[in-house]
Design a protein around this motif. Sequence first.
Motif, PDB file in Angstrom:
ATOM      1  N   ASP A  74      -3.423  -2.217   3.784  1.00 17.26           N
ATOM      2  CA  ASP A  74      -4.190  -0.985   4.012  1.00 17.26           C
ATOM      3  C   ASP A  74      -3.289   0.157   4.468  1.00 17.26           C
ATOM      4  OD1 ASP A  74      -6.629  -1.940   3.238  1.00 17.26           O
ATOM      5  OD2 ASP A  74      -7.392  -2.301   5.255  1.00 17.26           O
ATOM      6  N   LEU A  75      -2.314  -0.168   5.308  1.00 19.65           N
ATOM      7  CA  LEU A  75      -1.444   0.875   5.840  1.00 19.65           C
ATOM      8  C   LEU A  75      -0.573   1.487   4.743  1.00 19.65           C
ATOM      9  CD1 LEU A  75      -0.387  -0.788   9.213  1.00 19.65           C
ATOM     10  CD2 LEU A  75      -2.046   1.050   8.866  1.00 19.65           C
ATOM     11  N   GLU A  76      -0.090   0.684   3.820  1.00 17.90           N
ATOM     12  CA  GLU A  76       0.726   1.221   2.732  1.00 17.90           C
ATOM     13  C   GLU A  76      -0.115   2.100   1.816  1.00 17.90           C
ATOM     14  OE1 GLU A  76       2.738  -2.111   0.934  1.00 17.90           O
ATOM     15  OE2 GLU A  76       4.297  -2.112   2.491  1.00 17.90           O
ATOM     16  N   ARG A  77      -1.379   1.719   1.628  1.00 17.42           N
ATOM     17  CA  ARG A  77      -2.276   2.553   0.827  1.00 17.42           C
ATOM     18  C   ARG A  77      -2.553   3.869   1.550  1.00 17.42           C
ATOM     19  NH1 ARG A  77      -6.380  -0.702   0.652  1.00 17.42           N
ATOM     20  NH2 ARG A  77      -5.570  -1.877  -1.119  1.00 17.42           N
ATOM     21  N   LEU A  78      -2.733   3.796   2.857  1.00 17.76           N
ATOM     22  CA  LEU A  78      -3.011   4.989   3.660  1.00 17.76           C
ATOM     23  C   LEU A  78      -1.819   5.942   3.688  1.00 17.76           C
ATOM     24  CD1 LEU A  78      -4.716   6.553   5.847  1.00 17.76           C
ATOM     25  CD2 LEU A  78      -3.575   5.094   7.549  1.00 17.76           C
ATOM     26  N   LEU A  79      -0.627   5.387   3.902  1.00 14.25           N
ATOM     27  CA  LEU A  79       0.562   6.203   4.119  1.00 14.25           C
ATOM     28  C   LEU A  79       1.311   6.561   2.834  1.00 14.25           C
ATOM     29  CD1 LEU A  79       1.815   4.229   7.237  1.00 14.25           C
ATOM     30  CD2 LEU A  79       0.773   6.509   7.241  1.00 14.25           C
ATOM     31  N   GLY A  80       1.067   5.776   1.786  1.00 10.55           N
ATOM     32  CA  GLY A  80       1.769   6.023   0.534  1.00 10.55           C
ATOM     33  C   GLY A  80       3.234   5.649   0.573  1.00 10.55           C
ATOM     34  N   THR A  81       3.623   4.756   1.495  1.00  8.27           N
ATOM     35  CA  THR A  81       5.004   4.285   1.605  1.00  8.27           C
ATOM     36  C   THR A  81       5.000   2.780   1.862  1.00  8.27           C
ATOM     37  OG1 THR A  81       5.239   4.406   4.033  1.00  8.27           O
ATOM     38  CG2 THR A  81       5.554   6.453   2.793  1.00  8.27           C
ATOM     39  N   LYS A  82       6.153   2.187   1.762  1.00 10.57           N
ATOM     40  CA  LYS A  82       6.299   0.826   2.250  1.00 10.57           C
ATOM     41  C   LYS A  82       6.199   0.855   3.774  1.00 10.57           C
ATOM     42  CE  LYS A  82       7.071  -1.543  -1.547  1.00 10.57           C
ATOM     43  NZ  LYS A  82       6.163  -2.633  -1.964  1.00 10.57           N
ATOM     44  N   VAL A  83       5.730  -0.225   4.362  1.00 13.32           N
ATOM     45  CA  VAL A  83       5.529  -0.261   5.808  1.00 13.32           C
ATOM     46  C   VAL A  83       6.233  -1.463   6.407  1.00 13.32           C
ATOM     47  CG1 VAL A  83       3.818  -0.633   7.640  1.00 13.32           C
ATOM     48  CG2 VAL A  83       3.360   1.018   5.819  1.00 13.32           C
ATOM     49  N   PHE A  84       7.015  -1.208   7.463  1.00 12.84           N
ATOM     50  CA  PHE A  84       7.549  -2.277   8.306  1.00 12.84           C
ATOM     51  C   PHE A  84       6.710  -2.275   9.570  1.00 12.84           C
ATOM     52  CE2 PHE A  84      10.158  -3.611  11.895  1.00 12.84           C
ATOM     53  CZ  PHE A  84      10.540  -4.887  11.470  1.00 12.84           C
ATOM     54  N   LEU A  85       6.007  -3.371   9.817  1.00 15.95           N
ATOM     55  CA  LEU A  85       5.052  -3.431  10.923  1.00 15.95           C
ATOM     56  C   LEU A  85       5.491  -4.464  11.957  1.00 15.95           C
ATOM     57  CD1 LEU A  85       2.334  -2.574  12.142  1.00 15.95           C
ATOM     58  CD2 LEU A  85       1.226  -4.263  10.670  1.00 15.95           C
ATOM     59  N   ASP A  86       5.755  -3.987  13.157  1.00 21.07           N
ATOM     60  CA  ASP A  86       6.138  -4.856  14.271  1.00 21.07           C
ATOM     61  C   ASP A  86       4.954  -4.952  15.236  1.00 21.07           C
ATOM     62  OD1 ASP A  86       7.554  -6.300  16.212  1.00 21.07           O
ATOM     63  OD2 ASP A  86       8.193  -4.455  17.215  1.00 21.07           O
TER      64      ASP A  86
END
Length: 308
Positions: free
Chosen positions: A273-285
């Motif tokens: 969901d976050l990658e769809r929201l932000l339009g980027t790849k996401v590194f999530l810690d």
Amino acid sequence: MVTSDAHGVTKVFHSGFAALVGRPNAGKSTLTNALVGEKVAITSDRAQTTRHRLRAILNLPDAQVILVDTPGLHKPHDALGEEVNRAAYKAIEDVDVLCFLVDATQPVGAGDRWVAELLAGADAKIPRLAVLTKCDLATPDRIAAQRAAVAELADFAAILETAAPTSAGLAEFVEAVAATLPEGPRWFPEGMTTDQSLEVMVAEFIREKALRLTFDEVPHAIGVALDDLEQTPDGALTRISAVIYVEQESQKGIVVGKGGAQIKRIGSEARVDLERLLGTKVFLDLRVKVKKNWRRDAAQIRRFGYGD
């Protein structure tokens, strides 16, 4: 607001705020997402998922409808519940139309009557629409019975039927709401779908996944706070650091899971969901911490950004 097009034809523009109000799990956030056409509000089949008041914007050729998605109104059992209700109360204080949402699959009960009584105390000049949700899951007989039961609760300008997954009734809903709005300006820029901050949306998307995966063991004790959100200079990657808070050590173990399996799953599902929201790849810690009885601490609740 009155404007003229390129041919000099006068057009009247309408705009205003429509509050979606109902008991928990009435389908407010699901309807909001369907109307906007993208995910702006978190959803689950669990009551009291929504804790924030959220505005979603629908831009029409001759109107702008601002949907105010409110937390489900309920009788609170702790400070968090009181703060969430307060946010919902504030949402109906200054709107142009009240939309009372009722689950078509469940008989009208004490919770619906309680919300209807609350709405009856609002300004009598505010138009009221009743909206039956989840009609795709209800039989025609059930829908007919629900319409009759809802009609007895208050005097509504219309009783509408909707089914978010199939889009049935959504156009009729938007038309009915827009028809009640006063003349006014475009309050938000075209292309804007919500006034929710990016930080709040990111935290909520993470909480949604944690809630869905651990609700049976950790029903309402989960809160999420962002430590950091930073995009790389080339805009290809967003690094997010967040903390999932629970109230007990035993709950921490459930959220983390054996060998960290559960927290990895929460992160993996949230990342989509976050990658769809932000339009980027996401590194999530993601990390998990314990804050004992945080739902009873009004200061801590506001620190998480819940309520209003």
